[in-house]
Design a protein around this motif. Structure first.
Motif, PDB file in Angstrom:
ATOM      1  N   SER A 179     -27.702 -23.023 -29.057  1.00 51.25           N
ATOM      2  CA  SER A 179     -27.696 -23.487 -27.671  1.00 51.25           C
ATOM      3  C   SER A 179     -26.498 -22.942 -26.904  1.00 51.25           C
ATOM      4  O   SER A 179     -25.472 -22.574 -27.495  1.00 51.25           O
ATOM      5  CB  SER A 179     -27.682 -25.011 -27.631  1.00 51.25           C
ATOM      6  OG  SER A 179     -26.432 -25.506 -28.079  1.00 51.25           O
ATOM      7  N   LEU A 180     -26.639 -22.935 -25.595  1.00 48.94           N
ATOM      8  CA  LEU A 180     -25.520 -22.524 -24.745  1.00 48.94           C
ATOM      9  C   LEU A 180     -24.360 -23.502 -24.891  1.00 48.94           C
ATOM     10  O   LEU A 180     -23.188 -23.101 -24.864  1.00 48.94           O
ATOM     11  CB  LEU A 180     -25.975 -22.451 -23.287  1.00 48.94           C
ATOM     12  CG  LEU A 180     -24.917 -22.055 -22.253  1.00 48.94           C
ATOM     13  CD1 LEU A 180     -24.322 -20.690 -22.569  1.00 48.94           C
ATOM     14  CD2 LEU A 180     -25.508 -22.082 -20.851  1.00 48.94           C
ATOM     15  N   GLU A 181     -24.671 -24.762 -25.067  1.00 48.58           N
ATOM     16  CA  GLU A 181     -23.647 -25.773 -25.250  1.00 48.58           C
ATOM     17  C   GLU A 181     -22.787 -25.452 -26.478  1.00 48.58           C
ATOM     18  O   GLU A 181     -21.553 -25.575 -26.431  1.00 48.58           O
ATOM     19  CB  GLU A 181     -24.296 -27.147 -25.391  1.00 48.58           C
ATOM     20  CG  GLU A 181     -23.333 -28.304 -25.436  1.00 48.58           C
ATOM     21  CD  GLU A 181     -24.054 -29.641 -25.501  1.00 48.58           C
ATOM     22  OE1 GLU A 181     -23.852 -30.454 -24.575  1.00 48.58           O
ATOM     23  OE2 GLU A 181     -24.815 -29.870 -26.460  1.00 48.58           O
ATOM     24  N   MET A 182     -23.423 -25.018 -27.566  1.00 51.76           N
ATOM     25  CA  MET A 182     -22.672 -24.658 -28.769  1.00 51.76           C
ATOM     26  C   MET A 182     -21.811 -23.417 -28.518  1.00 51.76           C
ATOM     27  O   MET A 182     -20.646 -23.359 -28.935  1.00 51.76           O
ATOM     28  CB  MET A 182     -23.624 -24.393 -29.936  1.00 51.76           C
ATOM     29  CG  MET A 182     -22.921 -23.908 -31.199  1.00 51.76           C
ATOM     30  SD  MET A 182     -24.042 -23.498 -32.544  1.00 51.76           S
ATOM     31  CE  MET A 182     -24.588 -25.141 -33.006  1.00 51.76           C
ATOM     32  N   LEU A 183     -22.362 -22.417 -27.849  1.00 49.49           N
ATOM     33  CA  LEU A 183     -21.616 -21.197 -27.571  1.00 49.49           C
ATOM     34  C   LEU A 183     -20.360 -21.496 -26.751  1.00 49.49           C
ATOM     35  O   LEU A 183     -19.276 -20.971 -27.033  1.00 49.49           O
ATOM     36  CB  LEU A 183     -22.494 -20.201 -26.822  1.00 49.49           C
ATOM     37  CG  LEU A 183     -23.678 -19.602 -27.597  1.00 49.49           C
ATOM     38  CD1 LEU A 183     -24.550 -18.788 -26.663  1.00 49.49           C
ATOM     39  CD2 LEU A 183     -23.194 -18.739 -28.762  1.00 49.49           C
TER      40      LEU A 183
ATOM     41  N   GLU B  75      -9.618 -11.793 -23.853  1.00 47.24           N
ATOM     42  CA  GLU B  75     -10.667 -12.077 -22.869  1.00 47.24           C
ATOM     43  C   GLU B  75     -11.908 -12.450 -23.658  1.00 47.24           C
ATOM     44  O   GLU B  75     -12.291 -11.740 -24.597  1.00 47.24           O
ATOM     45  CB  GLU B  75     -10.969 -10.865 -21.990  1.00 47.24           C
ATOM     46  CG  GLU B  75     -12.115 -11.125 -21.004  1.00 47.24           C
ATOM     47  CD  GLU B  75     -12.607  -9.873 -20.288  1.00 47.24           C
ATOM     48  OE1 GLU B  75     -13.644  -9.961 -19.618  1.00 47.24           O
ATOM     49  OE2 GLU B  75     -11.968  -8.806 -20.432  1.00 47.24           O
ATOM     50  N   SER B  76     -12.526 -13.568 -23.308  1.00 44.70           N
ATOM     51  CA  SER B  76     -13.736 -13.986 -24.008  1.00 44.70           C
ATOM     52  C   SER B  76     -14.870 -14.210 -23.023  1.00 44.70           C
ATOM     53  O   SER B  76     -14.652 -14.339 -21.814  1.00 44.70           O
ATOM     54  CB  SER B  76     -13.490 -15.274 -24.804  1.00 44.70           C
ATOM     55  OG  SER B  76     -13.296 -16.376 -23.931  1.00 44.70           O
ATOM     56  N   GLY B  77     -16.081 -14.254 -23.553  1.00 45.29           N
ATOM     57  CA  GLY B  77     -17.250 -14.480 -22.721  1.00 45.29           C
ATOM     58  C   GLY B  77     -18.445 -14.845 -23.567  1.00 45.29           C
ATOM     59  O   GLY B  77     -18.361 -14.907 -24.800  1.00 45.29           O
ATOM     60  N   ILE B  78     -19.561 -15.104 -22.889  1.00 50.30           N
ATOM     61  CA  ILE B  78     -20.808 -15.460 -23.576  1.00 50.30           C
ATOM     62  C   ILE B  78     -21.835 -14.364 -23.334  1.00 50.30           C
ATOM     63  O   ILE B  78     -22.129 -14.025 -22.186  1.00 50.30           O
ATOM     64  CB  ILE B  78     -21.373 -16.799 -23.056  1.00 50.30           C
ATOM     65  CG1 ILE B  78     -20.334 -17.910 -23.188  1.00 50.30           C
ATOM     66  CG2 ILE B  78     -22.652 -17.150 -23.800  1.00 50.30           C
ATOM     67  CD1 ILE B  78     -19.938 -18.247 -24.591  1.00 50.30           C
ATOM     68  N   ASP B  79     -22.361 -13.792 -24.405  1.00 53.92           N
ATOM     69  CA  ASP B  79     -23.466 -12.843 -24.303  1.00 53.92           C
ATOM     70  C   ASP B  79     -24.757 -13.635 -24.476  1.00 53.92           C
ATOM     71  O   ASP B  79     -25.175 -13.936 -25.599  1.00 53.92           O
ATOM     72  CB  ASP B  79     -23.345 -11.751 -25.376  1.00 53.92           C
ATOM     73  CG  ASP B  79     -24.352 -10.623 -25.171  1.00 53.92           C
ATOM     74  OD1 ASP B  79     -25.464 -10.908 -24.693  1.00 53.92           O
ATOM     75  OD2 ASP B  79     -24.022  -9.472 -25.496  1.00 53.92           O
ATOM     76  N   ILE B  80     -25.368 -14.004 -23.347  1.00 50.87           N
ATOM     77  CA  ILE B  80     -26.567 -14.847 -23.375  1.00 50.87           C
ATOM     78  C   ILE B  80     -27.693 -14.171 -24.145  1.00 50.87           C
ATOM     79  O   ILE B  80     -28.402 -14.807 -24.936  1.00 50.87           O
ATOM     80  CB  ILE B  80     -27.027 -15.168 -21.937  1.00 50.87           C
ATOM     81  CG1 ILE B  80     -25.970 -16.001 -21.196  1.00 50.87           C
ATOM     82  CG2 ILE B  80     -28.365 -15.900 -21.949  1.00 50.87           C
ATOM     83  CD1 ILE B  80     -25.765 -17.364 -21.756  1.00 50.87           C
ATOM     84  N   LYS B  81     -27.883 -12.880 -23.921  1.00 50.68           N
ATOM     85  CA  LYS B  81     -29.009 -12.182 -24.539  1.00 50.68           C
ATOM     86  C   LYS B  81     -28.912 -12.166 -26.064  1.00 50.68           C
ATOM     87  O   LYS B  81     -29.918 -12.260 -26.763  1.00 50.68           O
ATOM     88  CB  LYS B  81     -29.086 -10.752 -24.005  1.00 50.68           C
ATOM     89  CG  LYS B  81     -29.357 -10.674 -22.510  1.00 50.68           C
ATOM     90  CD  LYS B  81     -29.423  -9.227 -22.036  1.00 50.68           C
ATOM     91  CE  LYS B  81     -29.667  -9.149 -20.545  1.00 50.68           C
ATOM     92  NZ  LYS B  81     -29.736  -7.746 -20.054  1.00 50.68           N
ATOM     93  N   LYS B  82     -27.696 -12.037 -26.584  1.00 52.23           N
ATOM     94  CA  LYS B  82     -27.515 -11.966 -28.037  1.00 52.23           C
ATOM     95  C   LYS B  82     -27.144 -13.308 -28.651  1.00 52.23           C
ATOM     96  O   LYS B  82     -27.045 -13.418 -29.878  1.00 52.23           O
ATOM     97  CB  LYS B  82     -26.419 -10.945 -28.369  1.00 52.23           C
ATOM     98  CG  LYS B  82     -26.763  -9.520 -27.985  1.00 52.23           C
ATOM     99  CD  LYS B  82     -25.625  -8.573 -28.351  1.00 52.23           C
ATOM    100  CE  LYS B  82     -25.952  -7.142 -27.984  1.00 52.23           C
ATOM    101  NZ  LYS B  82     -24.846  -6.211 -28.312  1.00 52.23           N
ATOM    102  N   SER B  83     -26.912 -14.310 -27.808  1.00 53.35           N
ATOM    103  CA  SER B  83     -26.500 -15.636 -28.276  1.00 53.35           C
ATOM    104  C   SER B  83     -25.218 -15.535 -29.096  1.00 53.35           C
ATOM    105  O   SER B  83     -25.110 -16.065 -30.204  1.00 53.35           O
ATOM    106  CB  SER B  83     -27.612 -16.301 -29.103  1.00 53.35           C
ATOM    107  OG  SER B  83     -27.341 -17.676 -29.276  1.00 53.35           O
ATOM    108  N   GLU B  84     -24.224 -14.840 -28.503  1.00 52.66           N
ATOM    109  CA  GLU B  84     -22.965 -14.604 -29.186  1.00 52.66           C
ATOM    110  C   GLU B  84     -21.784 -14.915 -28.268  1.00 52.66           C
ATOM    111  O   GLU B  84     -21.895 -14.876 -27.045  1.00 52.66           O
ATOM    112  CB  GLU B  84     -22.860 -13.145 -29.636  1.00 52.66           C
ATOM    113  CG  GLU B  84     -23.885 -12.744 -30.690  1.00 52.66           C
ATOM    114  CD  GLU B  84     -23.820 -11.264 -31.023  1.00 52.66           C
ATOM    115  OE1 GLU B  84     -24.430 -10.860 -32.031  1.00 52.66           O
ATOM    116  OE2 GLU B  84     -23.173 -10.501 -30.276  1.00 52.66           O
TER     117      GLU B  84
END
Length: 512
Positions: free
Chosen positions: A118-122, A141-150
């Motif tokens: 889930s996005l919440e977990m990421l 620098e960090s971020g969320i890769d939605i497509k890869k769920s990473e």
């Protein structure tokens, strides 16, 4: 905001806009263009009609994303927009994706896919990564890769980061570490132009209003100088307040008014065309892949797509930072030094929305990426984007007894006071003398503005009907369209005393 023209500017037929980053030439053809749709159609080789439809669908996707995330925090895994080879909006769930999406839309533009987490977990893991690296003094620098769920992590020394995060990496194999040569840097430039400071130059963003006082102002980045001069003029900006640390990079200024103030409208200028800003789009309504554009003093008008809504770094002026990252589809430069504070916006024609203001540009392989502060963060300074034009909404028909009848003129927006109300008499009863005139309002008041219509209480044969036309003009010269109002004077109030006029005098009525 369209500035008052001096004689030299009139000869050049140029218009200065306070909320814009530069002075542009205007043409009738330019004003009819939909520049956002044009840029999108050029990028993806489609018609402007289809581009307009996609822009509208993208904005609706952002709003739908908020609803789905609120209803399904444990299973919602993100939403992103794909523009090529086909346009589609992909919604991710950790289970039953088709069934879950069907609760919200049946549109063929949407597709549902399964995701491992889930996005919440990421977001929770991203936060933990940041805390551990910050304690160890490691820049990132960090971020969320939605497509890869990473969770994406960029550091200068990958080996050192893996050592610090060893336990977390063992438990969460979806943290991907990359080495970089640098981190986002505020896009201010010594010796730039457009908005001049003592040490750096920037770009003005949106016109804003302080709702508590109804005072108008303009914003730029917080890291810009606090004593600014608007370029190509002698207009001094009067610094008000700023927040320049962590998730905030914003300051606001008022005009230092000498003589006639510059006009301030809910507009910016892009490539010579005024663009009305009619709303704010908060970051919760932004989706990965959503088109965005910006205007800057250095690189001008550029467009791209939201790449990450949760682009985080360990420090901006002493506090953890989180901004929105955008990139162009072809990795062209999105912004550069001197663009700081510039307006970031999008939306279809007639529905342009403020998304934020320019904060920084990337570094390393993200050197061409744009980082912007979401627009809702203006509220930390008690201000919001000016999204309404100054205009009369209406002046309802009224009736009442003489000698005085109040008439309300309802207006929209935030004029600069004093405001003059001009009244013209359109219809006057036979045998009467009716007069118009001007009434000045000096106090910064909310709608409505009220004037009094006086009608001679000694006249016979009631009721009497009048028709008047009103318009408003603020101190900067913005003049509204006029509206008509019917006024019925029903005669003296019951029990009132009046003095009859001499037989040769005509009854009178007019603005008091």
């Amino acid at each position: 905001m369209i500035a008052a023209l001096d004689s030299r500017q009139k000869l050049m037929t140029r218009v200065v806009l306070i909320a814009a980053s530069a002075v542009f030439s205007l043409s009738a053809a330019a004003q009819n263009r939909d520049i956002v749709a044009e840029k999108y159609s050029d990028t993806y080789k489609i018609s402007t009609t289809e581009a307009t439809q996609r822009l509208a669908a993208s904005r609706e996707a952002g709003k739908l994303q908020r609803r789905i995330a609120a209803d399904n925090p444990e299973t919602f895994a993100g939403l992103y927009i794909e523009h090529s080879p086909e346009f589609q909006i992909v919604v991710l769930f950790t289970k039953d994706p088709q069934r879950n999406l069907a609760k919200y839309t049946q549109s063929r533009l949407y597709s549902a896919k399964i995701a491992p987490r889930s996005l919440e977990m990421l977001l929770a893991v991203q936060e933990e990564v940041g805390e551990q690296l910050s304690k160890s003094g490691i820049r990132f620098e960090s971020g969320i890769d939605i497509k890869k769920s990473e969770v994406e992590l960029r550091v200068l020394d990958a080996s050192r980061a893996r050592e610090v995060l060893a336990k977390l990496l063992a438990a969460a194999d979806f943290i991907k570490i990359h080495e970089t040569t640098g981190f986002p840097q505020p896009t201010a430039l010594v010796g730039g132009n457009k908005v001049s400071g003592n040490t750096i130059n920037c770009t003005m963003g949106f016109n804003v209003v302080e709702p508590a006082t109804r005072e108008l102002g303009i914003v730029t980045a917080g890291h810009c100088d606090n004593n600014l001069t608007y370029s190509n003029s002698t207009l001094q900006l009067l610094y008000q307040n700023e927040n320049d640390a962590g998730i905030y990079d914003v300051q606001w200024n008022k005009q230092r008014i000498i003589g006639t103030p510059k006009q301030q409208k809910n507009e910016i200028v892009v490539e010579g065309s005024p663009e009305s800003i009619v709303s704010e789009t908060p970051s919760v309504d932004l989706a990965v892949g959503m088109p965005v554009c910006k205007s800057g003093a250095t690189t001008g008008y550029t467009c791209g797509e939201v790449a990450d809504i949760n682009a985080a770094t360990e420090d901006y002026n002493g506090l953890p930072a989180r901004y929105v990252r955008a990139r162009s589809a072809d990795e062209l430069e999105m912004n550069a030094g001197g663009d700081s504070g510039g307006p970031v916006f999008s939306g279809e024609a007639g529905h342009r929305s403020a998304y934020g203001i320019v904060h920084a540009r990337g570094a390393g392989d993200r050197i061409n990426h744009l980082y912007f502060m979401p627009i809702e963060r203006l509220s930390i300074l008690g201000i919001s984007t000016l999204t309404s034009p100054f205009k009369i909404e209406g002046a309802p028909d009224v009736s009442g007894p003489s000698p005085s009848i109040p008439v309300n003129v309802n207006f929209n927006g935030y004029p600069r006071f004093p405001v003059d109300l001009t009244l013209e008499v359109i219809s006057c009863p036979a045998g009467w003398t009716c007069t118009g005139g001007t009434k000045r309002y000096t106090t910064n008041i909310p709608s409505p503005m009220t004037f009094t219509w006086g009608c001679d209480s000694s006249a016979p044969d009631w009721p009497k009907h009048f028709r008047v036309r009103t318009s408003l003009k603020d101190a900067s010269g913005i003049t509204t369209d006029s509206v008509d109002t019917n006024i019925a004077c029903t005669g003296p109030a019951l029990g009132s005393a009046h003095q009859r006029m001499s037989s040769h005098a005509a009854p009178r009525a007019g603005i008091e």
